[in-house]
Design an enzyme around this catalytic site. Structure first.
Site, mmCIF file in Angstrom:
data_model
loop_
_atom_site.group_PDB
_atom_site.id
_atom_site.type_symbol
_atom_site.label_atom_id
_atom_site.label_comp_id
_atom_site.label_asym_id
_atom_site.label_seq_id
_atom_site.Cartn_x
_atom_site.Cartn_y
_atom_site.Cartn_z
ATOM 1 N N LYS A 32 0.824 -1.203 0.000
ATOM 2 C CA LYS A 32 0.000 0.000 0.000
ATOM 3 C C LYS A 32 0.860 1.256 0.000
ATOM 4 O O LYS A 32 1.820 1.361 0.757
ATOM 5 C CB LYS A 32 -0.940 -0.012 1.204
ATOM 6 C CG LYS A 32 -1.944 -1.155 1.165
ATOM 7 C CD LYS A 32 -2.811 -1.213 2.406
ATOM 8 C CE LYS A 32 -2.041 -1.672 3.615
ATOM 9 N NZ LYS A 32 -2.925 -1.961 4.773
ATOM 10 N N THR A 63 -8.275 8.633 9.129
ATOM 11 C CA THR A 63 -7.899 7.403 8.428
ATOM 12 C C THR A 63 -7.852 6.189 9.353
ATOM 13 O O THR A 63 -7.226 5.182 9.026
ATOM 14 C CB THR A 63 -6.515 7.583 7.771
ATOM 15 O OG1 THR A 63 -5.552 7.925 8.787
ATOM 16 C CG2 THR A 63 -6.547 8.678 6.722
ATOM 17 N N GLY A 72 -8.483 2.863 10.719
ATOM 18 C CA GLY A 72 -9.068 1.629 10.193
ATOM 19 C C GLY A 72 -8.977 1.449 8.696
ATOM 20 O O GLY A 72 -9.639 0.570 8.149
ATOM 21 N N THR A 73 -8.149 2.238 8.002
ATOM 22 C CA THR A 73 -8.074 2.096 6.549
ATOM 23 C C THR A 73 -7.531 0.728 6.140
ATOM 24 O O THR A 73 -8.020 0.118 5.181
ATOM 25 C CB THR A 73 -7.198 3.198 5.932
ATOM 26 O OG1 THR A 73 -5.958 3.268 6.638
ATOM 27 C CG2 THR A 73 -7.886 4.542 5.988
ATOM 28 N N GLY A 74 -6.520 0.243 6.856
ATOM 29 C CA GLY A 74 -5.955 -1.060 6.512
ATOM 30 C C GLY A 74 -6.936 -2.193 6.723
ATOM 31 O O GLY A 74 -7.053 -3.094 5.886
ATOM 32 N N CYS A 75 -7.651 -2.135 7.829
ATOM 33 C CA CYS A 75 -8.681 -3.149 8.110
ATOM 34 C C CYS A 75 -9.744 -3.146 7.013
ATOM 35 O O CYS A 75 -10.171 -4.199 6.521
ATOM 36 C CB CYS A 75 -9.357 -2.860 9.452
ATOM 37 S SG CYS A 75 -8.248 -2.707 10.858
#
Length: 269
Positions: A173, A204, A206-209
């Site tokens: 990412k 942002t 929790g963007t990865g989750c």
């Protein structure tokens, strides 16, 4: 209806972890299930406390899901100890789980460490080789590859290294001052860039989750990996562009930005 399982920690403030995963999976059209690895006391400003479940209880949760409603995809998020990682790997291997998406969560958006030192080796040796795709951000990709990433060329080298080392596809990412949210998918010795426009939203959490859960959802529905990533990026861009502003720190996205129905309306009539 297709189904997906999230194996991750709980976020009581609702922006990340299991809560974000269930919202994302639901909004991406699959039946969402969960197996908790830990309870956390956290909000948009940081993680106050973590209470792990026992490996035995985690195993029982996974058994309960697979023995009744088998998931078409599995997303793995925050797992902070070696014992829990071993339990997940053993269970998924026993059930022959498909479409495993690993988000190697090491540090929260607020900067809190979420992975014990002894867990990294177990993650690398047991869980990553089982993954259909691993979704590290730049700092995580540096740890997994052993490379320093300062530009897109470095992203390619790191993704290639991770893919070859663990024999899985890698979605490295972007962001973190490397580019305007351009992500790199490296799979089957082939690299593909997914271009994205940076959205000026400081919230942002929790963007990865969210991204990894959206990928898992689309894999569960039968999309190939490239299509699943493309659709997931479109979803997370919409959630960020909705500009939800909650909390005193890095707030959550609006996972329900595309919700428009009689019962899902976000405003009273």
């Amino acid at each position: 209806m297709r189904t997906a399982l999230s194996i991750a920690g709980s976020d009581c403030s609702g922006g990340a972890g299991i809560q974000a995963d269930l919202k994302t999976m639901t909004m991406n059209g699959v039946y969402a299930m969960s197996a908790l690895t830990a309870l956390t006391a956290q909000n948009t400003t940081g993680v106050l406390a973590i209470m792990e479940v026992t490996p035995e209880f985690l195993r029982q949760q996974i058994d309960a899901v697979f023995e009744d409603i088998r998931p078409n995809a599995v997303k793995i998020g925050m797992v902070s100890s070696a014992g829990l990682i071993m339990t997940i790997a053993d269970s998924l291997d026993f059930y022959g789980a498909n479409n495993i998406v690993v988000d190697p969560v090491m540090v929260s958006t607020s900067g809190s460490c979420l992975l014990a030192e002894d867990a990294l080796e177990t993650l690398e040796n047991r869980l990553l080789p089982m993954a259909a795709v691993v979704t590290p951000n730049i700092p995580e990709a540096e740890i997994l590859s052993g490379y320093t990433i300062q530009n897109e060329k470095d992203m390619l080298l790191a993704a290639k290294r991770i893919s070859e080392k663990y024999e899985c596809a890698v979605l490295c990412k972007g962001g973190h001052h490397i580019n305007d949210a351009n992500d790199l998918l490296y799979a089957n010795r082939t690299a593909k860039w997914f271009m994205g426009k940076r959205i000026q939203n400081p919230n942002t959490h929790g963007t990865g989750c969210t991204l990894s859960s959206a990928i898992a959802s689309n894999l569960a529905k039968g999309y190939d990996l490239e299509s699943a990533v493309e659709r997931a990026k479109e979803y997370i861009s919409g959630a960020l562009a909705a500009m939800l502003d909650l909390g005193a720190g890095s707030g959550p996205m609006n996972h329900a930005f595309d919700l428009n129905s009689r019962f899902g309306c976000m405003f009273e009539q």
